[in-house]
Write a protein that holds these residues in place. Structure first.
Motif, mmCIF file in Angstrom:
data_model
loop_
_atom_site.group_PDB
_atom_site.id
_atom_site.type_symbol
_atom_site.label_atom_id
_atom_site.label_comp_id
_atom_site.label_asym_id
_atom_site.label_seq_id
_atom_site.Cartn_x
_atom_site.Cartn_y
_atom_site.Cartn_z
ATOM 1 N N LEU A 136 -20.630 -18.742 -29.802
ATOM 2 C CA LEU A 136 -22.455 -19.014 -30.436
ATOM 3 C C LEU A 136 -23.539 -18.602 -30.477
ATOM 4 O O LEU A 136 -23.266 -17.697 -28.676
ATOM 5 C CB LEU A 136 -23.339 -20.618 -30.618
ATOM 6 C CG LEU A 136 -21.970 -21.385 -31.338
ATOM 7 C CD1 LEU A 136 -22.660 -23.353 -31.017
ATOM 8 C CD2 LEU A 136 -22.298 -21.675 -33.318
ATOM 9 N N TYR A 137 -24.674 -17.430 -30.945
ATOM 10 C CA TYR A 137 -25.526 -16.824 -29.948
ATOM 11 C C TYR A 137 -26.810 -17.122 -30.414
ATOM 12 O O TYR A 137 -27.579 -17.563 -32.367
ATOM 13 C CB TYR A 137 -25.299 -15.433 -30.654
ATOM 14 C CG TYR A 137 -23.600 -14.976 -29.542
ATOM 15 C CD1 TYR A 137 -24.169 -14.158 -28.974
ATOM 16 C CD2 TYR A 137 -22.938 -15.341 -30.841
ATOM 17 C CE1 TYR A 137 -22.625 -13.927 -28.078
ATOM 18 C CE2 TYR A 137 -21.165 -14.603 -30.267
ATOM 19 C CZ TYR A 137 -21.229 -13.734 -28.749
ATOM 20 O OH TYR A 137 -20.242 -13.517 -28.718
ATOM 21 N N SER A 138 -27.756 -17.084 -30.054
ATOM 22 C CA SER A 138 -28.909 -17.171 -30.100
ATOM 23 C C SER A 138 -29.413 -16.146 -31.136
ATOM 24 O O SER A 138 -28.709 -14.629 -30.762
ATOM 25 C CB SER A 138 -30.344 -17.025 -29.077
ATOM 26 O OG SER A 138 -30.232 -16.551 -27.868
ATOM 27 N N TRP A 139 -30.501 -15.101 -31.771
ATOM 28 C CA TRP A 139 -31.568 -14.097 -32.090
ATOM 29 C C TRP A 139 -30.781 -13.057 -31.384
ATOM 30 O O TRP A 139 -30.546 -11.997 -31.181
ATOM 31 C CB TRP A 139 -32.933 -14.090 -32.437
ATOM 32 C CG TRP A 139 -33.014 -12.724 -32.961
ATOM 33 C CD1 TRP A 139 -33.947 -12.196 -32.208
ATOM 34 C CD2 TRP A 139 -32.258 -11.933 -34.055
ATOM 35 N NE1 TRP A 139 -34.617 -10.904 -33.353
ATOM 36 C CE2 TRP A 139 -34.092 -10.977 -34.020
ATOM 37 C CE3 TRP A 139 -32.043 -12.095 -35.064
ATOM 38 C CZ2 TRP A 139 -33.405 -9.902 -35.151
ATOM 39 C CZ3 TRP A 139 -31.609 -11.370 -36.083
ATOM 40 C CH2 TRP A 139 -32.938 -9.978 -36.041
ATOM 41 N N GLU A 140 -31.543 -13.134 -29.663
ATOM 42 C CA GLU A 140 -31.804 -12.738 -28.689
ATOM 43 C C GLU A 140 -30.674 -12.286 -28.182
ATOM 44 O O GLU A 140 -30.024 -11.332 -28.388
ATOM 45 C CB GLU A 140 -32.681 -12.982 -27.716
ATOM 46 C CG GLU A 140 -33.894 -13.772 -28.030
ATOM 47 C CD GLU A 140 -34.149 -14.776 -28.786
ATOM 48 O OE1 GLU A 140 -33.161 -15.892 -28.827
ATOM 49 O OE2 GLU A 140 -35.069 -15.327 -29.345
ATOM 50 N N GLU A 141 -30.023 -13.443 -27.869
ATOM 51 C CA GLU A 141 -27.713 -13.265 -27.698
ATOM 52 C C GLU A 141 -27.526 -12.354 -28.319
ATOM 53 O O GLU A 141 -26.630 -11.087 -27.829
ATOM 54 C CB GLU A 141 -27.999 -13.970 -27.104
ATOM 55 C CG GLU A 141 -28.130 -14.934 -26.186
ATOM 56 C CD GLU A 141 -27.343 -16.827 -26.519
ATOM 57 O OE1 GLU A 141 -27.827 -17.464 -25.701
ATOM 58 O OE2 GLU A 141 -27.094 -17.719 -27.343
ATOM 59 N N LEU A 142 -27.833 -12.264 -29.984
ATOM 60 C CA LEU A 142 -26.574 -11.568 -31.131
ATOM 61 C C LEU A 142 -27.312 -10.343 -30.692
ATOM 62 O O LEU A 142 -26.315 -9.439 -30.858
ATOM 63 C CB LEU A 142 -27.346 -11.958 -32.451
ATOM 64 C CG LEU A 142 -26.544 -11.166 -33.540
ATOM 65 C CD1 LEU A 142 -24.689 -11.799 -33.904
ATOM 66 C CD2 LEU A 142 -26.622 -11.915 -34.695
ATOM 67 N N LEU A 143 -28.649 -10.093 -30.022
ATOM 68 C CA LEU A 143 -29.060 -8.805 -30.479
ATOM 69 C C LEU A 143 -28.408 -7.753 -29.472
ATOM 70 O O LEU A 143 -27.754 -6.745 -29.041
ATOM 71 C CB LEU A 143 -30.620 -8.533 -30.725
ATOM 72 C CG LEU A 143 -30.955 -8.655 -31.657
ATOM 73 C CD1 LEU A 143 -33.046 -8.680 -30.686
ATOM 74 C CD2 LEU A 143 -30.643 -7.840 -32.634
#
Length: 165
Positions: A136-143
């Motif tokens: 799982l990722y937040s937006w920032e982590e995904l970037l």
């Protein structure tokens, strides 16, 4: 007197036209017809589509979030008003990507092969994560995950955006 009214009306329309033509809002994706702005594939998957809308109202459509992220390095982040994504629980609905939770799972294929799926609610993402596995990722982590050069995240607007090198 009639000519003055006509001139006033024309001037009003000319002055107001720029304000009405730059609406910053999502545009419905026409699945099977719209093309991805990054890879040029036709957008057909109703769970994985995405959009970027500039502050001037220009809409860029993508067949997958990974295409939006790859394209984003070509755009000044300060010019972007909206990052939108379809999501797992209500295909075709666009949500704010910066507030979404993302799952990368080999059991949930996406159009470009990143196995990336967005969820509006973290609770829903957690449930599918338990069933399908993955990360799982937040937006920032995904970037950061998808674009390693996004290693310095800074505040811009109401959400975090990467500093582009």
């Amino acid at each position: 007197m009639k000519n003055i009214k006509v001139i006033q009306t024309i001037l009003f329309v000319i002055i107001m036209l720029p304000f009405n033509s730059c609406k910053v809002e999502a545009e419905k994706i026409v699945y099977g017809e719209d093309g991805c702005h990054f890879c040029s594939m036709t957008v057909v998957d109703k769970i994985h589509g995405a959009e970027m809308v500039t502050k001037k109202g220009k809409v860029f459509k993508f067949d997958a979030m990974e295409c939006l992220i790859n394209f984003s390095k070509e755009v000044n982040p300060e010019d972007v008003a909206l990052y939108l994504t379809n999501h797992y629980n209500d295909p075709e609905e666009l949500i704010d990507a910066t507030k979404a939770t993302f799952l990368i799972s080999q059991d949930l294929p996406s159009p470009m092969g990143a196995f990336l799926t967005a969820f509006e609610d973290k609770k829903d993402a957690d449930e599918v994560h338990k069933e399908k596995g993955g990360e799982l990722y937040s937006w920032e982590e995904l970037l950061i995950k998808l674009k390693p050069e996004y290693n310095n995240v800074s505040d811009i607007g109401d959400y975090k955006r990467p500093k582009l090198h």
